[in-house]
Scaffold this motif. Structure first.
Motif, PDB file in Angstrom:
ATOM      1  N   SER A 155     -39.425  36.015  29.318  1.00 57.62           N
ATOM      2  CA  SER A 155     -39.524  35.653  27.920  1.00 57.62           C
ATOM      3  C   SER A 155     -37.984  35.199  27.710  1.00 57.62           C
ATOM      4  CB  SER A 155     -40.034  36.813  27.116  1.00 57.62           C
ATOM      5  OG  SER A 155     -39.178  38.195  27.269  1.00 57.62           O
ATOM      6  N   TYR A 156     -37.717  35.049  26.400  1.00 59.66           N
ATOM      7  CA  TYR A 156     -36.494  34.755  25.916  1.00 59.66           C
ATOM      8  C   TYR A 156     -35.455  36.010  25.920  1.00 59.66           C
ATOM      9  CZ  TYR A 156     -32.637  32.887  23.020  1.00 59.66           C
ATOM     10  OH  TYR A 156     -31.439  32.651  22.649  1.00 59.66           O
ATOM     11  N   GLN A 159     -34.620  37.079  29.223  1.00 58.79           N
ATOM     12  CA  GLN A 159     -33.623  36.175  29.986  1.00 58.79           C
ATOM     13  C   GLN A 159     -32.376  36.676  29.338  1.00 58.79           C
ATOM     14  OE1 GLN A 159     -34.249  31.988  29.449  1.00 58.79           O
ATOM     15  NE2 GLN A 159     -36.432  32.030  30.547  1.00 58.79           N
ATOM     16  N   ARG A 160     -32.015  37.168  28.106  1.00 54.08           N
ATOM     17  CA  ARG A 160     -30.807  37.530  27.580  1.00 54.08           C
ATOM     18  C   ARG A 160     -30.496  38.652  28.367  1.00 54.08           C
ATOM     19  NH1 ARG A 160     -27.603  33.902  25.007  1.00 54.08           N
ATOM     20  NH2 ARG A 160     -28.698  32.863  23.261  1.00 54.08           N
TER      21      ARG A 160
END
Length: 256
Positions: A155-156, A159-160
């Motif tokens: 998920s975004y 990823q961060r």
């Protein structure tokens, strides 16, 4: 006496006819979360890219942990002890989360090319240690269970987190986060704040560029504000929010 991690001064940078930075500086102490803000076009990203080696400055003095360094190449800056993330996520999409963090860790390896080619005992031991440390960092940022997933499948928000784990893998003196909350929903922002707070409590030092003023003011120990490439305010969040130049240039009523 405070332990200064980053001390930069007199930084200027011109692109053709545009003076992007004019005599900008900051001093960041160990264990601080230090915010860098300003309106669009203020020079934040240029400053960030100068101190992390993406841009070569026209002038300036640079010290990291009391030692001069030259921001002339990204890999040299990483070896000096500055790790960064990017506003646009830059992961190795087809590598697993674990492999992405291992790549970051290789900046601190010793075996060299011959060890890798001949698969020496020292190389194998070092690779095992790197994999172990990478897994520990994935656990630290909260995605240990995703170690074997390809980066593109995360998920975004995860990823961060993976980018931050990879940055931590270099054992940096300073972690520079470029818009880490960009594109996050409210829940992910809360989790990000908790992670940054955890990193600070472990006596690590963070430079944060962020458009979310509420996040910056609630998290940072000190803040620098740029406008048109010039420094217009520096101080605690409370001091910065009261500065008339800042209110006029950027914060307005949205800061309160």
């Amino acid at each position: 006496m405070a332990d200064t991690v980053l001390n930069v001064s007199g930084i200027s940078k011109r692109f053709g006819g545009l003076q992007a930075l004019s005599d900008v500086g900051m001093k960041i102490e160990r264990g601080q979360v230090y915010g860098l803000i300003g309106p669009n076009g203020a020079g934040k990203t240029t400053f960030f890219n100068v101190i992390t080696g993406l841009y070569t400055p026209d002038s300036g003095s640079f010290e990291l942990a009391g030692k001069p360094y030259k921001p002339t190449a990204v890999h040299e800056v990483a070896q000096a002890g500055i790790a960064r993330t990017f506003q646009n996520i830059r992961l190795f999409a087809e590598m697993t989360a674990l492999e992405n963090v291992m790549v970051g860790r290789h900046v601190r390896t010793r075996s060299g090319l011959l060890g890798a080619i001949f698969r020496t005992g020292g190389f194998k031991a070092e690779e095992e240690a790197i994999a172990k440390r990478a897994q520990e960092l994935l656990e630290y940022v909260g995605i240990g269970r995703l170690a074997d997933y390809k980066a593109r499948t995360l998920s975004y928000g995860d990823q961060r987190r993976l980018e931050i784990a990879r940055a931590l893998a270099t054992d940096p003196q300073l972690i520079a986060l470029d818009e880490p909350a960009a594109g996050m929903n409210a829940t992910e922002k809360v989790q990000l704040r908790e992670l940054i707070d955890r990193i600070r409590k472990d006596n690590r030092t963070i430079l944060l560029i962020e458009h979310d003023v509420k996040l910056v003011m609630g998290l940072c120990d000190r803040v620098t504000v740029l406008d048109y490439g010039k420094l217009i305010a520096q101080g605690s969040p409370a001091e910065v929010q009261k500065n008339e130049k800042v209110i006029e240039a950027y914060l307005g009523t949205g800061a309160h």
